[in-house]
Design an enzyme around this catalytic site. Structure first.
Site, PDB file in Angstrom:
ATOM      1  N   ASP A   4       3.985   0.266  -8.157  1.00  0.00           N
ATOM      2  CA  ASP A   4       3.489   0.944  -9.357  1.00  0.00           C
ATOM      3  C   ASP A   4       3.202   2.412  -9.064  1.00  0.00           C
ATOM      4  OD1 ASP A   4       1.349   0.471  -7.693  1.00  0.00           O
ATOM      5  OD2 ASP A   4      -0.046  -0.081  -9.285  1.00  0.00           O
TER       6      ASP A   4
ATOM      7  N   ASP B 207       0.849  -1.188   0.000  1.00  0.00           N
ATOM      8  CA  ASP B 207       0.000   0.000   0.000  1.00  0.00           C
ATOM      9  C   ASP B 207       0.889   1.244   0.000  1.00  0.00           C
ATOM     10  OD1 ASP B 207      -1.809   2.098   0.632  1.00  0.00           O
ATOM     11  OD2 ASP B 207      -3.139   0.661   1.627  1.00  0.00           O
TER      12      ASP B 207
END
Length: 248
Positions: free
Chosen positions: A189, A153
């Site tokens: 990402d 996260d």
């Protein structure tokens, strides 16, 4: 694609804290944030059938993983394996290596155990709890060849950056558990998080960046590409891989 690793701290970490203070603080935070998710009948059945053989318990404390796996082999520790797709691919592609995966979410644990049983794999073991607790309580120092942290996260908002799992105390814990020459492999990402990872690990003692340019490595062949990642690539999203090797 894992999105379960992030700190939930009660107070912020500062660069002025001593190593001892940072280790104390590391005991008060979690490597995950609970997400809602329904477990399927198949996943529940896989948990019930597979856990006695492949599951490991935090309460059992320090493990002799040579005894657990019945051999001495290169050992990978994966933090937050999500639904286990990458773990299964890596374990199936490298039967000569052993994999320890940690994930708190029961649907993901069930999915991984289902895949392990369907593929007849014997080189995977699973914890279902906080990965930081497992590292501290169950993993001997200088015993891991690799630690994997894929797509944690990113905690996008600035006020939440202190919740990111990649922090100085985390880097020191990983350094302790890796063998000299062992590698921490991270992927994200979210470019700002990649920059954060790079900053933290570059400043951490005892590590060497394996990137030729001192930043990112090319996507390693051993890291499977997920469906989420393929979809992101079609949309023009990037993925950043970082590898840091323990040097002392």
């Amino acid at each position: 694609m894992a999105r379960s690793c992030g700190y939930t701290p009660s107070f912020p970490m500062t660069d002025t804290q001593t190593p001892a203070e940072q280790q104390t603080r590391l005991r008060t935070i979690k490597s995950f944030v609970m997400r809602a998710g329904r477990i399927t009948e198949g996943q529940q059945r896989a948990l019930e059938q597979g856990w006695p053989q492949f599951g490991l318990e935090l309460e059992d404390g320090l493990q002799d993983f040579d005894a657990v796996f019945g051999r001495s082999a290169p050992r990978t520790f994966e933090i937050g394996f999500g639904m286990g797709h990458s773990t299964l691919e890596m374990a199936a592609a490298a039967p000569e290596q052993d994999f320890i995966g940690v994930e708190v979410h029961r649907p993901g644990v069930g999915a991984l155990l289902m895949g392990v049983q369907q593929r007849g794999l014997s080189n995977v073991r699973v914890y279902s709890c906080d990965a930081l607790d497992v590292l501290r309580q169950c993993v001997a120092d200088a015993s891991l060849d690799r630690v994997l942290l894929f797509f944690p996260d990113p905690w996008h908002k600035a006020r939440h950056h202190k919740r990111r799992i990649v922090q100085p105390a985390f880097a020191e814990l990983i350094r302790q558990k890796l063998k000299v020459g062992g590698v921490l492999h991270m992927a994200t990402d979210w470019e700002p998080y990649a920059e954060h990872m790079l900053e933290v690990l570059s400043a951490a003692p005892g590590f060497r960046n394996l990137a030729a340019d001192g930043r990112w490595v090319e996507r390693p062949e051993e890291r499977p590409v997920t469906k989420f990642e393929r979809r992101g690539e079609r949309l023009g999203h990037g993925v950043w891989d970082l590898k840091f090797q323990r040097i002392d």
